[in-house]
Design a protein around this motif. Sequence first.
Motif, PDB file in Angstrom:
ATOM      1  N   VAL A  61       0.843  -1.205   0.000  1.00  0.00           N
ATOM      2  CA  VAL A  61       0.000   0.000   0.000  1.00  0.00           C
ATOM      3  C   VAL A  61       0.875   1.252   0.000  1.00  0.00           C
ATOM      4  O   VAL A  61       0.555   2.249  -0.638  1.00  0.00           O
ATOM      5  N   ARG A  62       2.027   1.181   0.687  1.00  0.00           N
ATOM      6  CA  ARG A  62       2.939   2.330   0.756  1.00  0.00           C
ATOM      7  C   ARG A  62       3.436   2.774  -0.608  1.00  0.00           C
ATOM      8  O   ARG A  62       3.885   3.895  -0.785  1.00  0.00           O
ATOM      9  N   ARG A  63       3.378   1.891  -1.585  1.00  0.00           N
ATOM     10  CA  ARG A  63       3.885   2.232  -2.927  1.00  0.00           C
ATOM     11  C   ARG A  63       2.934   3.152  -3.693  1.00  0.00           C
ATOM     12  O   ARG A  63       3.260   3.661  -4.749  1.00  0.00           O
ATOM     13  N   PHE A  64       1.722   3.344  -3.158  1.00  0.00           N
ATOM     14  CA  PHE A  64       0.723   4.138  -3.883  1.00  0.00           C
ATOM     15  C   PHE A  64       0.454   5.459  -3.176  1.00  0.00           C
ATOM     16  O   PHE A  64       0.524   5.527  -1.943  1.00  0.00           O
ATOM     17  N   PRO A  65       0.148   6.492  -3.955  1.00  0.00           N
ATOM     18  CA  PRO A  65      -0.126   7.777  -3.313  1.00  0.00           C
ATOM     19  C   PRO A  65      -1.476   7.765  -2.585  1.00  0.00           C
ATOM     20  O   PRO A  65      -2.506   7.466  -3.194  1.00  0.00           O
ATOM     21  N   ILE A  66      -1.428   8.030  -1.317  1.00  0.00           N
ATOM     22  CA  ILE A  66      -2.649   8.112  -0.509  1.00  0.00           C
ATOM     23  C   ILE A  66      -2.541   9.397   0.293  1.00  0.00           C
ATOM     24  O   ILE A  66      -1.470   9.716   0.815  1.00  0.00           O
ATOM     25  N   GLN A  67      -3.660  10.135   0.354  1.00  0.00           N
ATOM     26  CA  GLN A  67      -3.605  11.451   0.989  1.00  0.00           C
ATOM     27  C   GLN A  67      -3.215  11.390   2.463  1.00  0.00           C
ATOM     28  O   GLN A  67      -2.256  11.993   2.899  1.00  0.00           O
ATOM     29  N   ASN A  68      -4.000  10.635   3.217  1.00  0.00           N
ATOM     30  CA  ASN A  68      -3.732  10.562   4.649  1.00  0.00           C
ATOM     31  C   ASN A  68      -3.164   9.202   4.998  1.00  0.00           C
ATOM     32  O   ASN A  68      -3.421   8.228   4.307  1.00  0.00           O
ATOM     33  N   GLU A  69      -2.424   9.183   6.090  1.00  0.00           N
ATOM     34  CA  GLU A  69      -1.859   7.908   6.503  1.00  0.00           C
ATOM     35  C   GLU A  69      -2.975   6.957   6.924  1.00  0.00           C
ATOM     36  O   GLU A  69      -3.945   7.360   7.559  1.00  0.00           O
TER      37      GLU A  69
END
Length: 461
Positions: A61-69
């Motif tokens: 999941v860390r490999r993808f841009p996500i706004q909030n943690e």
Amino acid sequence: MEAVILAAGRGTRMHSQLPKVLHTVGNKPMLIHVINSAEFAGAKKIHVVVGIDGERIKEQVRRFPIQNEVSWILQREQLGTAHAVQQAVSHFESKAEGDHILVLYGDVPLIKPDTLVQLLLNTKTGSIGILTLLTENNRGLGRILRDESNKIMGIVEEKDASDLQKEIKEVNSGIMALPADRLGSWLGKIENNNQQSEYYLTDIIELAASEKVAISSVVISNEIEAQGVNDKSQLALLERHFQMTKCKELLDKGVIIKDPSRVDIRGELSCGQDVEIDFNTLFEGDVTLGNNVKIGPNAIIKDSSIGDDTQILPGTIIEGSTIGEETILGPNARIRPGTILGNKVKVGNFVETKKAILGEGTKANHLAYIGDAEIGKNCNIGAGTIFCNYDGANKHKTLLGDNVFIGSNSVLVAPVKLEDDSFVAAGSAVNTNIPKGNLAVGRTKQRNISGWKRPSKNTEN
Ligand code: UD1
Ligand code: MG
């Protein structure tokens, strides 16, 4: 609104070492699709409930841009959907009246943010909202129970349903908005005395109904949005739907797609006007096509941009490259990362380029390897030319000025520089720089031997 995404299920029917929610649709893990939808629907915090393979899921999941943690919640044992949500309760920030917790499933990837927004808008303060669907394909799904006045009274899982209840066509999508302030106390009351000995989140409905809590529903119009993935057939089905949706968006913008069932877009494809895409074409990552670009058939394009009026002929593979205007590539060209092609360039069949800059009007029409090269304008790279960029340990560069002509079957041994207007005789091995306008003949002189006898077959044994 906060969202909790349930993703701890083992996914046994996928028959895979990969955690179920990491299987991809459009090259993106299913869980990422769901996280993105929750974000777009306005979730201020997203909790994901994972099982023992959680570390692997987090890493991907860390490999993808996500706004909030993302807030990660561990559910050590999979004791049911209510048990899964219960693990997250103490992590919820919203506890006030009017706050809702949106429950989503990590294996229902095509749910649209708009649908979630509709569900949330329809769910009044203190009440429960359920996303349901009316379907003939109700097998395996929880049936929605309503009273005579059509009020929702409960949900019964198929394994616990009577024959009469099994006939009900309104089913639970699994997606719900639950009042944050009461959720904890309901979860505490749920028991597991059912066919599967699981703590069912769906039991919340009956509890809430008995406390006179209003329960509303939004019926999903597009069934596929609520389709869960339990096996590879369902995954393939969703992939095709996802692809058809992507193609439809492009068709609506005026792109010609010869056969939308034979195009795959695994990333973002943006197209100018009058673009034509033929069959069996694959686009990966970020791809930009200018106006009047023609692609395919059988072309693969990854993370590249292509200028106006350029043609990509059949079987061409392009990756990590920038292609100019009015350029023609292929058939069967292989354009590898770091290639930058100017306008009106031609790279023909069985030509491979890598980290190569080709200036305007330069042609490499057949059978060549061009690696670590900077080539000027209007050069001609003959058939069979090899840029020897690797000495077994290091890579070196070859530089060509403008109007350079390389005769067929030559090798250019890097590092080497060929100045403007230089000319290489066919079959040369070039390992020293060529000054401007010179002809380089780098081959042994031909000898003709008269009276030569061809070897004859050995007949002794
Ligand atoms: C669930 C619903 C059912 C609904 C259906 C829609 C319940 C009891 N039933 O059934 O009414 O029609 O979804 O697809 O909720 N999960 C966990 N931890 C667990 C169990 C499940 O995280 O202990 C996750 C799974 O990974 C999955 C989701 O929860 O993402 C749903 O679980 P699943 O076992 O597929 O529930 P269903 O039996 O399909
Ligand atoms: Mg399921």
